[in-house]
Design an enzyme around this catalytic site. Structure first.
Site, PDB file in Angstrom:
ATOM      1  N   ASP A   1       0.822  -1.279  -0.141  1.00  0.00           N
ATOM      2  CA  ASP A   1       0.059   0.020  -0.010  1.00  0.00           C
ATOM      3  C   ASP A   1       0.890   1.277   0.067  1.00  0.00           C
ATOM      4  O   ASP A   1       2.036   1.072   0.346  1.00  0.00           O
ATOM      5  CB  ASP A   1      -0.907   0.164   1.335  1.00  0.00           C
ATOM      6  CG  ASP A   1      -1.965   1.301   1.053  1.00  0.00           C
ATOM      7  OD1 ASP A   1      -2.572   1.489   0.127  1.00  0.00           O
ATOM      8  OD2 ASP A   1      -1.837   1.750   2.245  1.00  0.00           O
ATOM      9  N   SER A   2       0.443   2.373  -0.356  1.00  0.00           N
ATOM     10  CA  SER A   2       1.042   3.555  -0.197  1.00  0.00           C
ATOM     11  C   SER A   2       1.469   4.163   1.125  1.00  0.00           C
ATOM     12  O   SER A   2       2.423   4.751   1.335  1.00  0.00           O
ATOM     13  CB  SER A   2       0.235   4.786  -0.855  1.00  0.00           C
ATOM     14  OG  SER A   2      -1.277   4.878  -0.154  1.00  0.00           O
TER      15      SER A   2
ATOM     16  N   TYR B   1      -1.124   8.581  -2.995  1.00  0.00           N
ATOM     17  CA  TYR B   1      -0.943   7.971  -4.260  1.00  0.00           C
ATOM     18  C   TYR B   1      -2.613   8.730  -4.797  1.00  0.00           C
ATOM     19  O   TYR B   1      -2.513   9.139  -6.213  1.00  0.00           O
ATOM     20  CB  TYR B   1      -1.377   6.551  -4.332  1.00  0.00           C
ATOM     21  CG  TYR B   1      -0.123   5.942  -4.408  1.00  0.00           C
ATOM     22  CD1 TYR B   1       1.001   6.123  -3.911  1.00  0.00           C
ATOM     23  CD2 TYR B   1      -0.009   4.421  -4.936  1.00  0.00           C
ATOM     24  CE1 TYR B   1       2.420   5.710  -3.739  1.00  0.00           C
ATOM     25  CE2 TYR B   1       1.262   3.728  -4.795  1.00  0.00           C
ATOM     26  CZ  TYR B   1       2.386   4.437  -4.283  1.00  0.00           C
ATOM     27  OH  TYR B   1       3.605   3.764  -4.278  1.00  0.00           O
ATOM     28  N   GLY B   2      -3.436   8.791  -4.192  1.00  0.00           N
ATOM     29  CA  GLY B   2      -4.773   9.369  -4.857  1.00  0.00           C
ATOM     30  C   GLY B   2      -4.534  10.734  -5.135  1.00  0.00           C
ATOM     31  O   GLY B   2      -5.486  11.156  -5.959  1.00  0.00           O
TER      32      GLY B   2
ATOM     33  N   CYS C   1      -4.460  -1.576  -1.984  1.00  0.00           N
ATOM     34  CA  CYS C   1      -4.469  -0.143  -2.303  1.00  0.00           C
ATOM     35  C   CYS C   1      -5.496   0.037  -3.351  1.00  0.00           C
ATOM     36  O   CYS C   1      -5.324  -0.790  -4.616  1.00  0.00           O
ATOM     37  CB  CYS C   1      -3.431   0.428  -2.593  1.00  0.00           C
ATOM     38  SG  CYS C   1      -3.392   2.123  -2.896  1.00  0.00           S
TER      39      CYS C   1
ATOM     40  N   THR D   1      -6.239   2.717  -5.005  1.00  0.00           N
ATOM     41  CA  THR D   1      -5.692   3.704  -6.002  1.00  0.00           C
ATOM     42  C   THR D   1      -4.791   2.993  -6.898  1.00  0.00           C
ATOM     43  O   THR D   1      -4.749   3.032  -8.374  1.00  0.00           O
ATOM     44  CB  THR D   1      -4.978   4.742  -5.252  1.00  0.00           C
ATOM     45  OG1 THR D   1      -5.995   5.110  -4.364  1.00  0.00           O
ATOM     46  CG2 THR D   1      -4.743   5.769  -6.152  1.00  0.00           C
TER      47      THR D   1
ATOM     48  N   CYS E   1     -11.267   2.752  -0.060  1.00  0.00           N
ATOM     49  CA  CYS E   1      -9.693   3.131   0.064  1.00  0.00           C
ATOM     50  C   CYS E   1      -9.423   2.343   1.498  1.00  0.00           C
ATOM     51  O   CYS E   1      -9.922   2.299   2.342  1.00  0.00           O
ATOM     52  CB  CYS E   1      -9.521   4.461   0.405  1.00  0.00           C
ATOM     53  SG  CYS E   1      -7.879   5.057   1.019  1.00  0.00           S
ATOM     54  N   THR E   2      -8.241   1.668   1.433  1.00  0.00           N
ATOM     55  CA  THR E   2      -7.866   0.544   2.484  1.00  0.00           C
ATOM     56  C   THR E   2      -7.676   1.263   3.835  1.00  0.00           C
ATOM     57  O   THR E   2      -7.499   0.619   4.563  1.00  0.00           O
ATOM     58  CB  THR E   2      -6.777  -0.173   2.208  1.00  0.00           C
ATOM     59  OG1 THR E   2      -5.557   0.502   1.451  1.00  0.00           O
ATOM     60  CG2 THR E   2      -7.165  -1.231   0.932  1.00  0.00           C
ATOM     61  N   HIS E   3      -7.256   2.822   3.760  1.00  0.00           N
ATOM     62  CA  HIS E   3      -7.048   3.430   4.930  1.00  0.00           C
ATOM     63  C   HIS E   3      -8.250   3.721   5.625  1.00  0.00           C
ATOM     64  O   HIS E   3      -8.468   3.726   7.053  1.00  0.00           O
ATOM     65  CB  HIS E   3      -6.513   4.859   4.496  1.00  0.00           C
ATOM     66  CG  HIS E   3      -4.999   4.940   4.386  1.00  0.00           C
ATOM     67  ND1 HIS E   3      -4.747   4.498   3.072  1.00  0.00           N
ATOM     68  CD2 HIS E   3      -3.993   5.736   5.039  1.00  0.00           C
ATOM     69  CE1 HIS E   3      -3.179   4.821   3.051  1.00  0.00           C
ATOM     70  NE2 HIS E   3      -2.812   5.367   4.243  1.00  0.00           N
TER      71      HIS E   3
HETATM   72  N1  DGL Z   1      -4.705   3.190   0.729  1.00  0.00           N
HETATM   73  C1  DGL Z   1      -4.911   3.876  -0.654  1.00  0.00           C
HETATM   74  C2  DGL Z   1      -6.219   3.122  -1.408  1.00  0.00           C
HETATM   75  O1  DGL Z   1      -6.559   2.214  -0.930  1.00  0.00           O
HETATM   76  C3  DGL Z   1      -5.135   5.282  -0.908  1.00  0.00           C
HETATM   77  C4  DGL Z   1      -4.099   5.882  -0.407  1.00  0.00           C
HETATM   78  C5  DGL Z   1      -3.470   7.136  -0.970  1.00  0.00           C
HETATM   79  O2  DGL Z   1      -4.035   7.945  -1.389  1.00  0.00           O
HETATM   80  O3  DGL Z   1      -2.178   6.970  -0.866  1.00  0.00           O
HETATM   81  O4  DGL Z   1      -6.746   3.889  -2.383  1.00  0.00           O
END
Ligand code: DGL
Length: 263
Positions: free
Chosen positions: A16-17, A48-49, A79, A81, A190-192
């Site tokens: 993931d990012s 990353y988004g 992730c 994204t 988004c996994t966050h």
């Molecule tokens: N965790 C990432 C996702 O699932 C995104 C986080 C980011 O924008 O870096 O999209």
């Protein structure tokens, strides 16, 4: 016994990012206990988004090479994204390795909604991707989908600020249009965001959908036969600050483990 990093353990590689993929990793650990994992967080390039899809593709390529070089025999792109931008290319490039990615969980939300309105909290790259458009076209016929890119929430999880008054105000701001439109399901694309679930659920009755467990079940299905339980420590790498990632790992998953620098 802890097997050193140089051991030949074959692993599940999770990417993931940042810390978001840990919401998927905890499900993988739950479904596949004792299978060694290696987690790579590209925190030097987060979020990353906000990047271009091409940029994300290049970063994901580097991460995949790193994980494979460190024993990963299955890749989990934890992730949304990165999956939206690069899953297709990555699978074409690494045909010998199963690759599991994230797909916004629009299908279960659209199947369950009673009000005919669902929300999707995500990133800009995911919201603008072809993958997302296809998922919505295919699974949300006749359902109103309210899509909300929410970059501040990525930072919020990285920094753990959701319990501050400012954090709560930001979450309320994202929930308000969903409440006003009578959405009854909210997809965490988004996994966050699963790390905000308790806080969100304290602020709304809208049901949340976290695809983490479904992804872990898919990893179980595609796991190569030579990735077996072993008495080896799980490995953690970040391109950012290892000490900071180590604190986050402890805060989010209660895991106390060394974190190494990935260059
Ligand atoms: N965790 C990432 C996702 O699932 C995104 C986080 C980011 O924008 O870096 O999209």
């Amino acid at each position: 016994m802890t097997v050193p990093e140089t051991s030949a353990s074959k692993r599940i590689g999770v990417f993931d990012s940042g810390v978001g993929g840990l919401s998927v990793l905890r499900e993988i650990h739950g479904h596949l206990p004792n299978i060694p994992t290696i987690y790579y967080a590209d925190q030097a390039h987060l979020p990353y988004g906000m990047r271009t899809p091409e940029d994300v593709r290049q970063l994901v390529d580097l991460a995949a090479e790193f994980l494979i070089a460190h024993g990963a025999r299955v890749l989990v792109i934890a992730c949304h994204t990165a999956s939206a931008a690069s899953l297709h290319d990555l699978r074409a490039r690494h045909r010998d390795i199963p690759i599991v990615g994230m797909e916004p969980a629009v299908k279960p939300a659209a199947e369950r909604t009673q009000t005919g309105v669902i929300g999707v909290l995500t990133t800009r790259v995911t919201a603008q991707s072809e993958l997302y458009r296809k998922v919505v076209d295919r699974f949300a016929r006749g359902v109103q989908v309210i899509t909300q890119p929410a970059p501040e929430l990525v930072t919020m999880v990285e920094q753990g600020t959701q319990d501050t008054p400012e954090g709560e105000a930001i979450l309320r701001r994202y929930l308000a249009p969903l409440e006003a439109a009578h959405a009854d399901y909210l997809v965490l694309a988004c996994t966050h965001f699963p790390f905000l679930a308790d806080k969100l659920q304290a602020l709304t009755d809208i049901a949340l959908i976290d695809p983490g467990a479904a992804v872990a079940r898919q990893v179980t299905r595609v796991l190569p036969a030579d990735v077996v339980p072993a008495d080896a420590a799980h490995l953690y790498y970040t391109t950012g600050d290892p000490a900071q990632f180590q604190r986050s790992l402890n805060r989010l998953l209660g895991i106390d483990a060394p974190v190494q620098q990935a260059l």
